[in-house]
Design an enzyme around this catalytic site. Structure first.
Site, short mmCIF file in Angstrom:
data_model
loop_
_atom_site.label_atom_id
_atom_site.label_comp_id
_atom_site.label_asym_id
_atom_site.label_seq_id
_atom_site.Cartn_x
_atom_site.Cartn_y
_atom_site.Cartn_z
N GLU A 1 0.82 -1.22 0.00
CA GLU A 1 0.00 0.00 0.00
C GLU A 1 0.86 1.27 0.00
O GLU A 1 0.39 2.33 0.38
CB GLU A 1 -0.93 0.00 1.21
CG GLU A 1 -1.99 -1.06 1.15
CD GLU A 1 -2.83 -1.07 2.41
OE1 GLU A 1 -3.83 -0.36 2.46
OE2 GLU A 1 -2.47 -1.81 3.34
N SER B 1 -6.28 -2.52 1.64
CA SER B 1 -6.63 -1.96 0.32
C SER B 1 -7.12 -3.02 -0.66
O SER B 1 -7.01 -2.84 -1.86
CB SER B 1 -5.44 -1.21 -0.30
OG SER B 1 -5.20 -0.03 0.40
N TYR C 1 -9.62 3.03 -5.43
CA TYR C 1 -8.71 4.15 -5.71
C TYR C 1 -8.77 4.73 -7.11
O TYR C 1 -8.11 5.72 -7.39
CB TYR C 1 -7.27 3.73 -5.39
CG TYR C 1 -7.12 3.30 -3.96
CD1 TYR C 1 -7.33 4.22 -2.92
CD2 TYR C 1 -6.81 2.00 -3.62
CE1 TYR C 1 -7.23 3.84 -1.60
CE2 TYR C 1 -6.69 1.61 -2.30
CZ TYR C 1 -6.91 2.53 -1.30
OH TYR C 1 -6.80 2.15 0.01
N ARG D 1 -11.42 2.74 11.22
CA ARG D 1 -12.53 2.52 10.27
C ARG D 1 -12.81 1.03 10.21
O ARG D 1 -11.91 0.24 9.95
CB ARG D 1 -12.16 3.03 8.89
CG ARG D 1 -13.37 3.30 7.98
CD ARG D 1 -12.97 3.39 6.52
NE ARG D 1 -12.58 2.08 6.05
CZ ARG D 1 -11.43 1.81 5.42
NH1 ARG D 1 -10.54 2.76 5.18
NH2 ARG D 1 -11.15 0.59 5.03
N ASP E 1 -14.88 -2.18 8.58
CA ASP E 1 -15.51 -2.54 7.31
C ASP E 1 -16.52 -3.67 7.52
O ASP E 1 -16.18 -4.71 8.09
CB ASP E 1 -14.44 -3.02 6.31
CG ASP E 1 -13.42 -1.93 5.99
OD1 ASP E 1 -13.65 -0.77 6.39
OD2 ASP E 1 -12.42 -2.24 5.32
N GLU F 1 -13.28 -6.39 9.16
CA GLU F 1 -12.00 -6.01 9.77
C GLU F 1 -12.12 -4.62 10.38
O GLU F 1 -13.04 -3.86 10.08
CB GLU F 1 -10.90 -5.99 8.70
CG GLU F 1 -11.22 -5.00 7.56
CD GLU F 1 -9.98 -4.47 6.86
OE1 GLU F 1 -8.85 -4.73 7.31
OE2 GLU F 1 -10.16 -3.75 5.86
N ASN G 1 -9.61 -1.17 10.71
CA ASN G 1 -8.38 -0.54 10.20
C ASN G 1 -7.90 0.52 11.18
O ASN G 1 -8.66 1.44 11.51
CB ASN G 1 -8.66 0.13 8.86
CG ASN G 1 -9.11 -0.88 7.82
OD1 ASN G 1 -8.32 -1.65 7.32
ND2 ASN G 1 -10.40 -0.90 7.53
N GLY H 1 -7.11 5.41 5.38
CA GLY H 1 -6.55 6.32 4.39
C GLY H 1 -7.08 7.74 4.50
O GLY H 1 -8.17 7.98 5.02
N1 LIG Z 1 -16.30 -12.45 3.33
C1 LIG Z 1 -16.49 -11.53 2.39
N2 LIG Z 1 -17.64 -11.55 1.65
C2 LIG Z 1 -17.85 -10.64 0.66
N3 LIG Z 1 -16.96 -9.70 0.33
C3 LIG Z 1 -15.80 -9.63 1.02
C4 LIG Z 1 -15.51 -10.54 2.09
N4 LIG Z 1 -14.28 -10.25 2.57
C5 LIG Z 1 -13.82 -9.21 1.84
N5 LIG Z 1 -14.73 -8.83 0.91
C6 LIG Z 1 -14.58 -7.73 -0.05
O1 LIG Z 1 -13.21 -7.38 -0.15
C7 LIG Z 1 -12.96 -6.06 0.37
C8 LIG Z 1 -11.65 -6.05 1.15
O2 LIG Z 1 -11.71 -6.97 2.21
P1 LIG Z 1 -11.22 -6.63 3.68
O3 LIG Z 1 -11.46 -7.83 4.51
O4 LIG Z 1 -11.84 -5.36 4.15
O5 LIG Z 1 -9.65 -6.48 3.48
P2 LIG Z 1 -8.69 -5.20 3.21
O6 LIG Z 1 -7.86 -5.14 4.44
O7 LIG Z 1 -7.90 -5.55 2.01
O8 LIG Z 1 -9.56 -3.99 3.04
C9 LIG Z 1 -14.18 -5.76 1.21
O9 LIG Z 1 -14.38 -4.38 1.33
C10 LIG Z 1 -15.29 -6.47 0.44
O10 LIG Z 1 -15.71 -5.74 -0.69
MG LIG Z 2 -11.12 -3.37 4.24
#
Ligand SMILES: Nc1ncnc2c1ncn2[C@@H]1O[C@H](COP(=O)(O)OP(=O)(O)O)[C@@H](O)[C@H]1O
Ligand SMILES: [Mg+2]
Length: 304
Positions: free
Chosen positions: A15, A147, A211, A251, A253, A265, A267, A271
């Protein structure tokens, strides 16, 4: 006299470019407001830079490995200069999706079902495990990236090709795929700042959707949710911020499907680029970009 601020950005994580952008946006805004600002990479000159510049506060604008996971925080502790965002332990826990999800489960916070995979099983065993524990499609992602780097939706056909491309990781997370809506919540210390919904035009909220303005992800700041549901997701985000012991801004998610929130997760170094969500949420709640940055700077501390 306005404070002297050292911004650390760049680094060696995947990142890096996002971090440089976060650093740039923060630097620009601080300079516009007459702060004495210097920007540095977290490299071997960092100690020299800190000793020469003598910042009042260090703004950690790093994202990802070595910047968001407790490593740089450990180094910054040694200088006894306040630095922004979470401290060593919360940063390490939040960055590790396996450990943090185990904590979510312990504290009854709903999160997609998952298991971790160390590239050690026969293909047929893995398929069996997925069929019995999760079902296809699944999400495969690294334990400690951000990201959406190397996050994939996998079906029975493409899973081994994708796993093969991820072999440099010691292990990956295989997670139940949750459809539905994408909602993210910003917490500012004790304050539930607000939430935003993302409607990606792409298959999911991947790196491009995050992005690249051409990917045209829709940002919906007035989320169409009943008040009790909005309160629910804000409360979960605040709870997880507290459980992990985060500081400053975080933040979280979420996916929202069939009336249920799934925490993906949290964060600890969200960003601050032009497309970033925390500044957008802040602005909607009457907090300008400089006010957000100043809040983060004032909240920085070495007393962790
Ligand atoms: N279990 C899941 N089911 C559906 N979409 C997911 C799932 N895990 C991740 N995603 C998709 O991938 C994106 C990034 O995943 P995330 O776990 O937030 O990791 P990162 O740390 O890369 O942001 C999420 O915002 C979502 O759009
Ligand atoms: Mg995320």
């Amino acid at each position: 006299m306005k404070k002297k601020i050292l911004i650390i950005s760049g680094g060696i994580s995947k990142e890096r470019l996002i971090s440089l952008d976060t650093g740039l946006q923060v630097a620009k805004e601080l300079k516009k407001n007459l702060y004495n600002v210097k920007t540095s990479e977290p490299n071997s000159n960092l100690e020299k830079t800190i000793k020469k510049f003598k910042p009042d506060v260090i703004f950690n604008a790093l994202h990802g490995q070595f910047g968001e996971d407790g490593y740089i925080q450990t180094i910054l502790e040694m200088f006894k200069i306040p630095y922004t965002h979470s401290g060593v332990i919360p940063s390490a826990i939040a960055m590790d999706k396996e450990i943090s999800k185990k904590l979510f489960i312990k504290y009854k916070i709903n999160t997609p079902k998952f298991f971790t995979y160390k590239f050690d099983k026969k293909n047929s065993q893995l398929i069996k495990a997925i069929n019995s524990k999760l079902k296809f499609p699944v999400i495969i992602k690294p334990i400690n990236e951000g990201s959406s780097v190397n996050v994939f939706i996998c079906n029975r056909k493409n899973i081994f090709k994708i796993l093969n491309s991820l072999k440099n990781y010691k292990k990956v997370m295989i997670e139940e795929f949750i459809g539905g809506r994408e909602i993210q919540v910003a917490i500012l210390g004790n304050r539930k700042l607000g939430a935003i919904e993302l409607k990606p035009k792409r298959k999911f909220y991947d790196y491009e959707a995050k992005y690249n303005t051409n990917a045209k992800t829709q940002h919906i700041i007035k989320i169409d949710l009943p008040k009790n549901k909005l309160d629910e997701v804000l409360n979960i985000a605040q709870k997880v911020h507290k459980i992990i012991g985060c500081e400053g801004v975080t933040r979280s998610d979420f996916k929202y499907f069939n009336g249920k929130f799934y925490l993906l997760e949290i964060n600890t170094q969200p960003g601050m680029t032009k497309l970033s969500l925390v500044p957008e949420i802040a602005a909607h709640h009457g907090m300008s970009f400089i006010e957000l940055i100043e809040w983060i700077l004032n909240d920085a501390t070495t007393q962790r």
